[in-house]
Design a protein around this motif. Structure first.
Motif, PDB file in Angstrom:
ATOM      1  N   LEU A 100      -0.266  19.103  58.317  1.00  7.10           N
ATOM      2  CA  LEU A 100      -0.956  19.046  59.610  1.00  7.10           C
ATOM      3  C   LEU A 100      -0.276  19.994  60.591  1.00  7.10           C
ATOM      4  O   LEU A 100       0.948  20.123  60.579  1.00  7.10           O
ATOM      5  CB  LEU A 100      -0.893  17.623  60.172  1.00  7.10           C
ATOM      6  CG  LEU A 100      -1.548  16.502  59.363  1.00  7.10           C
ATOM      7  CD1 LEU A 100      -1.281  15.156  60.006  1.00  7.10           C
ATOM      8  CD2 LEU A 100      -3.039  16.740  59.270  1.00  7.10           C
ATOM      9  N   PHE A 127      -1.375  18.180  50.951  1.00  4.15           N
ATOM     10  CA  PHE A 127      -2.302  17.042  50.977  1.00  4.15           C
ATOM     11  C   PHE A 127      -2.402  16.430  49.573  1.00  4.15           C
ATOM     12  O   PHE A 127      -1.775  15.435  49.302  1.00  4.15           O
ATOM     13  CB  PHE A 127      -3.675  17.473  51.478  1.00  4.15           C
ATOM     14  CG  PHE A 127      -3.627  18.070  52.857  1.00  4.15           C
ATOM     15  CD1 PHE A 127      -3.413  17.265  53.966  1.00  4.15           C
ATOM     16  CD2 PHE A 127      -3.778  19.428  53.062  1.00  4.15           C
ATOM     17  CE1 PHE A 127      -3.349  17.787  55.241  1.00  4.15           C
ATOM     18  CE2 PHE A 127      -3.719  19.969  54.332  1.00  4.15           C
ATOM     19  CZ  PHE A 127      -3.502  19.140  55.428  1.00  4.15           C
ATOM     20  N   ILE A 128      -3.198  17.047  48.718  1.00  2.84           N
ATOM     21  CA  ILE A 128      -3.277  16.570  47.327  1.00  2.84           C
ATOM     22  C   ILE A 128      -3.130  17.804  46.433  1.00  2.84           C
ATOM     23  O   ILE A 128      -4.044  18.627  46.360  1.00  2.84           O
ATOM     24  CB  ILE A 128      -4.629  15.869  47.033  1.00  2.84           C
ATOM     25  CG1 ILE A 128      -4.787  14.644  47.932  1.00  2.84           C
ATOM     26  CG2 ILE A 128      -4.704  15.451  45.570  1.00  2.84           C
ATOM     27  CD1 ILE A 128      -6.038  13.844  47.668  1.00  2.84           C
ATOM     28  N   ILE A 147     -11.240  11.206  46.531  1.00  5.08           N
ATOM     29  CA  ILE A 147     -11.032  11.507  47.953  1.00  5.08           C
ATOM     30  C   ILE A 147     -11.565  12.918  48.179  1.00  5.08           C
ATOM     31  O   ILE A 147     -11.319  13.821  47.376  1.00  5.08           O
ATOM     32  CB  ILE A 147      -9.529  11.423  48.302  1.00  5.08           C
ATOM     33  CG1 ILE A 147      -9.039  10.000  48.098  1.00  5.08           C
ATOM     34  CG2 ILE A 147      -9.269  11.893  49.716  1.00  5.08           C
ATOM     35  CD1 ILE A 147      -7.548   9.847  48.149  1.00  5.08           C
ATOM     36  N   ILE A 164      -9.632  18.103  51.336  1.00  2.24           N
ATOM     37  CA  ILE A 164      -9.538  18.469  52.753  1.00  2.24           C
ATOM     38  C   ILE A 164     -10.210  19.817  53.004  1.00  2.24           C
ATOM     39  O   ILE A 164      -9.980  20.782  52.281  1.00  2.24           O
ATOM     40  CB  ILE A 164      -8.044  18.567  53.167  1.00  2.24           C
ATOM     41  CG1 ILE A 164      -7.353  17.225  52.979  1.00  2.24           C
ATOM     42  CG2 ILE A 164      -7.881  19.112  54.566  1.00  2.24           C
ATOM     43  CD1 ILE A 164      -7.321  16.318  54.134  1.00  2.24           C
ATOM     44  N   GLY A 179       1.953  10.280  66.343  1.00  2.00           N
ATOM     45  CA  GLY A 179       1.749   9.314  65.254  1.00  2.00           C
ATOM     46  C   GLY A 179       1.072   9.945  64.070  1.00  2.00           C
ATOM     47  O   GLY A 179       0.457   9.270  63.270  1.00  2.00           O
ATOM     48  N   ARG A 180       1.156  11.252  63.967  1.00  2.00           N
ATOM     49  CA  ARG A 180       0.541  11.997  62.859  1.00  2.00           C
ATOM     50  C   ARG A 180      -0.957  11.745  62.764  1.00  2.00           C
ATOM     51  O   ARG A 180      -1.493  11.471  61.697  1.00  2.00           O
ATOM     52  CB  ARG A 180       1.195  11.627  61.539  1.00  2.00           C
ATOM     53  CG  ARG A 180       2.633  12.070  61.453  1.00  2.00           C
ATOM     54  CD  ARG A 180       3.167  11.681  60.135  1.00  2.00           C
ATOM     55  NE  ARG A 180       4.564  12.053  60.033  1.00  2.00           N
ATOM     56  CZ  ARG A 180       5.352  11.651  59.050  1.00  2.00           C
ATOM     57  NH1 ARG A 180       4.884  10.897  58.109  1.00  2.00           N
ATOM     58  NH2 ARG A 180       6.597  12.016  59.004  1.00  2.00           N
ATOM     59  N   PRO A 238      -4.465  12.901  62.304  1.00  2.00           N
ATOM     60  CA  PRO A 238      -5.004  14.156  61.784  1.00  2.00           C
ATOM     61  C   PRO A 238      -6.075  14.708  62.710  1.00  2.00           C
ATOM     62  O   PRO A 238      -6.595  13.992  63.556  1.00  2.00           O
ATOM     63  CB  PRO A 238      -5.624  13.738  60.454  1.00  2.00           C
ATOM     64  CG  PRO A 238      -5.977  12.323  60.656  1.00  2.00           C
ATOM     65  CD  PRO A 238      -4.991  11.741  61.603  1.00  2.00           C
ATOM     66  N   GLN A 247     -11.731  15.951  58.093  1.00  2.00           N
ATOM     67  CA  GLN A 247     -12.528  15.138  57.174  1.00  2.00           C
ATOM     68  C   GLN A 247     -13.816  15.832  56.745  1.00  2.00           C
ATOM     69  O   GLN A 247     -14.473  15.398  55.816  1.00  2.00           O
ATOM     70  CB  GLN A 247     -12.861  13.805  57.829  1.00  2.00           C
ATOM     71  CG  GLN A 247     -13.681  13.957  59.093  1.00  2.00           C
ATOM     72  CD  GLN A 247     -13.916  12.651  59.813  1.00  2.00           C
ATOM     73  OE1 GLN A 247     -14.503  11.761  59.240  1.00  2.00           O
ATOM     74  NE2 GLN A 247     -13.458  12.558  61.045  1.00  2.00           N
ATOM     75  N   ASP A 280       0.294   5.059  69.610  1.00  2.00           N
ATOM     76  CA  ASP A 280       1.457   5.903  69.323  1.00  2.00           C
ATOM     77  C   ASP A 280       1.791   5.936  67.827  1.00  2.00           C
ATOM     78  O   ASP A 280       2.814   6.463  67.416  1.00  2.00           O
ATOM     79  CB  ASP A 280       2.663   5.511  70.183  1.00  2.00           C
ATOM     80  CG  ASP A 280       3.247   4.159  69.817  1.00  2.00           C
ATOM     81  OD1 ASP A 280       2.917   3.665  68.747  1.00  2.00           O
ATOM     82  OD2 ASP A 280       4.019   3.604  70.616  1.00  2.00           O
ATOM     83  N   GLY A 281       0.886   5.388  67.020  1.00  2.00           N
ATOM     84  CA  GLY A 281       1.038   5.546  65.570  1.00  2.00           C
ATOM     85  C   GLY A 281       2.107   4.655  64.955  1.00  2.00           C
ATOM     86  O   GLY A 281       2.529   4.882  63.826  1.00  2.00           O
ATOM     87  N   GLN A 302       3.011   4.721  60.846  1.00  2.00           N
ATOM     88  CA  GLN A 302       4.261   5.265  60.305  1.00  2.00           C
ATOM     89  C   GLN A 302       4.634   4.581  58.994  1.00  2.00           C
ATOM     90  O   GLN A 302       5.254   5.177  58.125  1.00  2.00           O
ATOM     91  CB  GLN A 302       5.381   5.077  61.327  1.00  2.00           C
ATOM     92  CG  GLN A 302       5.364   6.186  62.360  1.00  2.00           C
ATOM     93  CD  GLN A 302       6.243   5.897  63.551  1.00  2.00           C
ATOM     94  OE1 GLN A 302       7.027   4.962  63.532  1.00  2.00           O
ATOM     95  NE2 GLN A 302       6.098   6.689  64.581  1.00  2.00           N
ATOM     96  N   ASN A 352       1.925   6.308  56.489  1.00  2.00           N
ATOM     97  CA  ASN A 352       1.757   7.747  56.363  1.00  2.00           C
ATOM     98  C   ASN A 352       2.697   8.333  55.328  1.00  2.00           C
ATOM     99  O   ASN A 352       3.834   7.900  55.208  1.00  2.00           O
ATOM    100  CB  ASN A 352       2.055   8.403  57.710  1.00  2.00           C
ATOM    101  CG  ASN A 352       0.786   8.835  58.384  1.00  2.00           C
ATOM    102  OD1 ASN A 352      -0.115   9.322  57.729  1.00  2.00           O
ATOM    103  ND2 ASN A 352       0.710   8.654  59.665  1.00  2.00           N
ATOM    104  N   ASN A 392      -9.548   7.425  53.643  1.00  2.00           N
ATOM    105  CA  ASN A 392      -9.965   8.683  53.009  1.00  2.00           C
ATOM    106  C   ASN A 392      -8.929   9.779  53.204  1.00  2.00           C
ATOM    107  O   ASN A 392      -9.067  10.868  52.681  1.00  2.00           O
ATOM    108  CB  ASN A 392     -11.332   9.131  53.533  1.00  2.00           C
ATOM    109  CG  ASN A 392     -11.325   9.316  55.025  1.00  2.00           C
ATOM    110  OD1 ASN A 392     -10.380   8.900  55.701  1.00  2.00           O
ATOM    111  ND2 ASN A 392     -12.354   9.935  55.565  1.00  2.00           N
ATOM    112  N   ARG A 393      -7.875   9.472  53.987  1.00  2.00           N
ATOM    113  CA  ARG A 393      -6.829  10.483  54.169  1.00  2.00           C
ATOM    114  C   ARG A 393      -5.860  10.408  52.997  1.00  2.00           C
ATOM    115  O   ARG A 393      -5.280   9.374  52.722  1.00  2.00           O
ATOM    116  CB  ARG A 393      -6.077  10.231  55.477  1.00  2.00           C
ATOM    117  CG  ARG A 393      -6.862  10.647  56.705  1.00  2.00           C
ATOM    118  CD  ARG A 393      -6.173  10.196  57.953  1.00  2.00           C
ATOM    119  NE  ARG A 393      -4.803  10.655  58.014  1.00  2.00           N
ATOM    120  CZ  ARG A 393      -3.900  10.158  58.860  1.00  2.00           C
ATOM    121  NH1 ARG A 393      -4.229   9.209  59.685  1.00  2.00           N
ATOM    122  NH2 ARG A 393      -2.672  10.635  58.879  1.00  2.00           N
ATOM    123  N   PRO A 394      -5.708  11.540  52.313  1.00  2.00           N
ATOM    124  CA  PRO A 394      -4.900  11.494  51.096  1.00  2.00           C
ATOM    125  C   PRO A 394      -3.442  11.113  51.342  1.00  2.00           C
ATOM    126  O   PRO A 394      -2.770  10.624  50.443  1.00  2.00           O
ATOM    127  CB  PRO A 394      -5.003  12.918  50.554  1.00  2.00           C
ATOM    128  CG  PRO A 394      -5.474  13.744  51.680  1.00  2.00           C
ATOM    129  CD  PRO A 394      -6.269  12.858  52.579  1.00  2.00           C
TER     130      PRO A 394
END
Lengths: 485, 384
Positions: free
Chosen positions: A2, A42-43, A121, A124, A476-477, A479, A484, B262-263, B267, B270, B316-318
């Motif tokens: 990311l 990612f994958i 999945i 991406i 918080g990462r 995306p 998607q 704030d995730g 964490q 992920n 769906n996020r790998p």
């Protein structure tokens, strides 16, 4: 990987520095390896799918050109290439949607067809690089682009890491020649690139991720809310998408620019559009120009639909909706936007007439504000379908838009959303900053908005931007939304 | 302009130097972030919270063994070390042992009246902690009759160990030895993971938050009136701060949303995947317990509805651990070993809503008690 993650903070400078240290003849290889690493974050296995697509379209490009030069039938290769590319897209993105709808249709006619579901999945950015690949073979077929014989360069065209997972969707004649150009270290260009990246990052981590919580909150539990929350969420969702996607695009354009590559800006201040027509010239520019060039124009030139502009617009927008996701909400979102455009064209003269009767000047401030606000409002309303989890949810939101506008409900609804007064104040301030910066930048054109200001003023801006990210950024990462697709 | 061996000209080197200086101009920001993170250190990453209070854990363990409840226990006590001492000092066999995390802190004699229950739950639990804690029983050959294992989703995803695990490290190795497993998942990093957080912006935001909010008595363990610490019951059960007792729905909702924002929850999920090796270690551990004739019960506790929705929405996020896959795996594990399993991560299965949670992560004690004791309900505890 990311753009808003710690690994990218290491990846980007390392790749950029290595790029300039490498001999020109090997830079493509470095970029290709870097792009593979970027994608494999990612994958990893999905790299094989990407290479399959690349190999097919690379070979077809050469075959199409050979056939054209020999006066043979090149169309069959084009069809093979389009079918192969689209079937990969269909398999991963649309198969389940198609299968479930077929089952529902079967049930309707009392024909019971068991739905087949595949649990893969979605790779991406699949929609982005398939469109980029398609654009190459179509341009080779049309003779506007020579077939690329260097496999590495062609692979890099599809895989160039800044625009690999969420665009901008580049045309081959814009990007491929740049891989053969020699780029030098240039302070001004790199400084501009870093500024653009910082602004993009600010939009993503400070504004978009903040708004995302509110919009997601409302959309994930629509039955818990009423009109005021729905109105706020739908009014904020264009800003959310803009900050998220244009933030991504700025980082993409900036990271390419740092190495000397010119990538198309995907957004051109859409919130200042005065009509829906203008909006689509300013929003996700590379996708909509792709749709215009490869779907809409060919439809207009076709024998069947030659004189049917409205139908062509509708088809183009339905497909653009479907491109965003395999769900009826996206299809309806596309249809609504198509209808806006048709209606806007049909009523153009009438609206002009009304302006004349009311004595409104075309470039007058009042009309500008009215048209800009109306355009924004229309896009926000359509956006309800885009953000809803299902058509039922969207319909529920529309049916409740007018409910809850009483003092008792209004008093508590925004607090019960979970955000205190300070959050709302701070969010409003950030939206004002965004608006002012966009306004200034639009007036400044290509140049950096503070380019003519004294050094201390510029550095205040840079420091302000960095400190805003440090103090208020969300890490918080989350995306990017367009990943998607 | 002469070409250098590095394929860039002297002019380019000069330009590069200018860029480097420009970036260097932002070094004060990074230094500020680093300095604040180290000085304020809200999570005690750099001050070595563990072993900070000489003998405190052992004293607390002694009190528990003597059958006394403890009031106002420091929340930053090393609870793994407490469990180690607690088990070491035990002289009689427990009927039921709970291996769990902060989610299962309220499991105890209140749920199983008349039984000798020992709750060995520790915060931020990982699989290595279960092994290390249970090795204490194995060393003394003081196996309980029944073990209830809380299956948090992160148990079967790397990392296997955390910084907190160091105080029971030898015991984890001991249990791995009993299981005849040589794990490749224990890697001693050259640099402590905490040092990667030195320049973390999110850690900086937490530091600033702590600077602005903290007052001296909030971290004072002897401040009786506020009861800021924990109540530790003789069965190892814990009651979190009084702050939780004065819970209200709006506060909880706000806290959950802020933490989603704030995730905090993500964490845990992920960049984590189900790990075959950890699955195998867990299976071996369960087999070991069965071989010792221990009745094993597996448990999954529901997640806050909004957080659960958010997890499902991100499946769906790998790079995100898929919670439905984890639950499916645990269910199949119970089936294979013919074990009792109860609960689900899905709050709707246990009929829980927003109101039943303290925050986005923890079910209210009264709700958990009611849920487990409600015989015949979907998430009731078997064998009460």
């Amino acid at each position: 990987m990311l753009f808003n993650s710690a690994p990218f903070l290491v990846f980007f400078p390392v790749v950029t520095v290595l790029y300039f240290l490498y001999p020109h003849s090997l830079r493509w290889a470095l970029l290709l390896v870097a792009s593979c690493i970027f994608y494999m974050w990612f994958i990893p296995q999905y790299l094989l799918i990407l290479f399959l697509l690349i190999t097919i379209d690379y070979s077809m490009g050469i075959l199409i050109e050979d056939a054209r030069l020999k006066g043979a039938h090149a169309k069959k290769y084009l069809i093979v290439s389009i079918l192969a590319t689209c079937s990969v897209l269909f398999f991963f993105k649309y198969f389940n949607f198609f299968s479930l709808n077929l089952t529902a249709l079967g049930d309707f006619f009392d024909l019971h067809y068991p739905a087949k579901i595949i649990n893969f999945i979605l790779p991406i950015g699949l929609s982005f690089h398939t469109f980029q690949s398609l654009s190459y073979v179509i341009e080779v077929y049309r003779g506007r682009q020579k077939a690329e014989h260097h496999f590495g360069i062609y692979a890099l065209y599809v895989m160039f890491y800044p625009q690999l997972v969420a665009g901008p969707i580049e045309r081959p004649y814009n990007l491929i020649p740049q891989f053969r150009e020699k780029h030098n270290v240039d302070y001004q260009r790199i400084a501009d690139a870093l500024k653009q990246m910082a602004w993009g990052m600010f939009k993503k981590v400070v504004i978009a991720d903040r708004l995302a919580v509110l919009v997601n909150q409302v959309c994930s539990d629509v039955h818990g809310y009423q009109g005021p929350e729905f109105v706020v969420a739908s009014l904020l969702c264009p800003v959310l998408f803009y900050c998220d996607f244009s933030g991504y695009s700025d980082i993409a354009v900036g990271s390419a620019k740092a190495m000397g590559y010119r990538i198309t800006n995907n957004f051109n201040f859409p919130f200042f559009s005065r009509s829906m027509d203008e909006w689509w010239w300013r929003w996700n520019i590379t996708l909509y120009s792709w749709i215009r060039d490869y779907i809409y124009i060919p439809l207009c030139q076709s024998r069947i639909l030659r004189n049917n502009r409205a139908v062509n617009v509708l088809i183009a927008f339905l497909l653009s909706g479907l491109w965003h996701g395999a769900a009826w909400t996206y299809v309806i979102w596309g249809a609504i936007n198509g209808c806006y455009l048709i209606f806007s064209t049909l009523t153009y003269k009438v609206r002009k007439g009304i302006h004349g009767i009311l004595g409104l000047k075309e470039n007058g401030l009042f009309l500008k504000i009215w048209q800009t606000a109306a355009t924004y409002l229309l896009f926000s309303l359509a956006g309800i379908f885009f953000i809803s989890k299902s058509v039922g949810d969207a319909v529920y939101i529309f049916s409740r838009l007018t409910c809850g506008w009483n003092e008792g409900y209004l008093k508590n609804c925004f607090v019960s959303l979970g955000f205190d007064r300070a959050w709302w104040t701070h969010t409003s301030e950030l939206l004002v900053v965004l608006f002012i910066m966009d306004l200034l930048q639009q007036n400044a054109g290509e140049k950096f908005v503070f380019a003519k200001d004294p050094v201390w003023c510029r550095w205040m801006y840079y420091y302000g931007l960095v400190l805003a990210m440090v103090f208020w950024g969300h890490y918080g990462r989350n995306p990017f939304i367009y990943f998607q697709f | 302009m002469g070409e250098t061996r590095l394929f860039i000209s002297n002019f380019e080197i000069k330009e590069g130097r200018r860029i480097f200086l420009m970036i260097l101009a932002f070094a004060p920001v990074l230094l500020l972030v680093g300095a604040v993170n180290i000085c304020v250190d809200p999570a005690g990453l750099y001050k070595g919270v563990i072993h900070q209070y000489e003998g405190l854990e052992e004293q607390n363990a002694q009190s528990l063994i003597e059958g006394r409840n403890i009031e106002n226990v420091r929340i930053d006590m090393d609870d793994r070390l407490l469990q180690k001492h607690f088990i070491q000092k035990m002289t009689s066999r427990a009927d039921i042992v709970i291996l769990g995390s902060s989610h299962s802190m309220w499991f105890g004699e209140n749920i199983f009246p008349g039984k000798k229950v020992v709750n060995n739950s520790v915060i931020h639990v990982l699989l290595a902690d279960y092994l290390g804690i249970f090795n204490g029983y194995a060393k003394k050959n003081l196996f309980p009759k029944r073990v209830i294992i809380l299956l948090d989703p992160q148990l079967i995803a790397v990392p296997f160990v955390s910084e907190r695990w160091l105080s029971i490290k030898e015991d984890t190795f001991g249990m791995l030895g009993r299981l005849k497993i040589r794990s490749t998942r224990i890697k001693q990093p050259l640099i402590s993971g905490a040092w990667f957080n030195v320049f973390s912006f999110s850690y900086f935001q937490k530091s600033i938050e702590k600077l602005l909010r903290s007052s001296p008595q909030q971290i004072d363990p002897d401040h009786k009136e506020g009861r800021i610490g924990q109540l530790l019951f003789k069965d190892g059960r814990r009651l979190w701060t009084m702050k939780l007792l004065s819970w209200d729905i709006e506060k909880s909702r706000r806290k959950t949303i802020m933490e989603l924002q704030d995730g905090t929850f993500m964490q845990e999920f992920n960049q984590r995947k189900m790990d075959k090796e950890l699955e195998s270690i867990l299976e071996n551990f369960i087999q070991y317990l069965i071989n010792q004739h221990i009745q094993v019960t597996l448990c999954m506790l529901p997640i806050h509805p909004q957080v659960y929705k958010s997890f499902i929405g991100q499946e769906n996020r790998p790079e995100v651990l898929r919670i439905t896959d984890v639950e499916h795996y645990y269910q199949s594990l119970a089936q294979r070993f013919n074990l009792e399993i109860f609960g689900s991560y899905d709050p709707s299965v246990c009929h829980l809503g927003d109101r039943d949670f303290y925050d986005g992560d923890h079910i209210r004690n009264d709700v958990i008690e009611k849920m487990l004791k409600n015989k015949g309900a979907p998430c009731s505890m078997p064998g009460i």
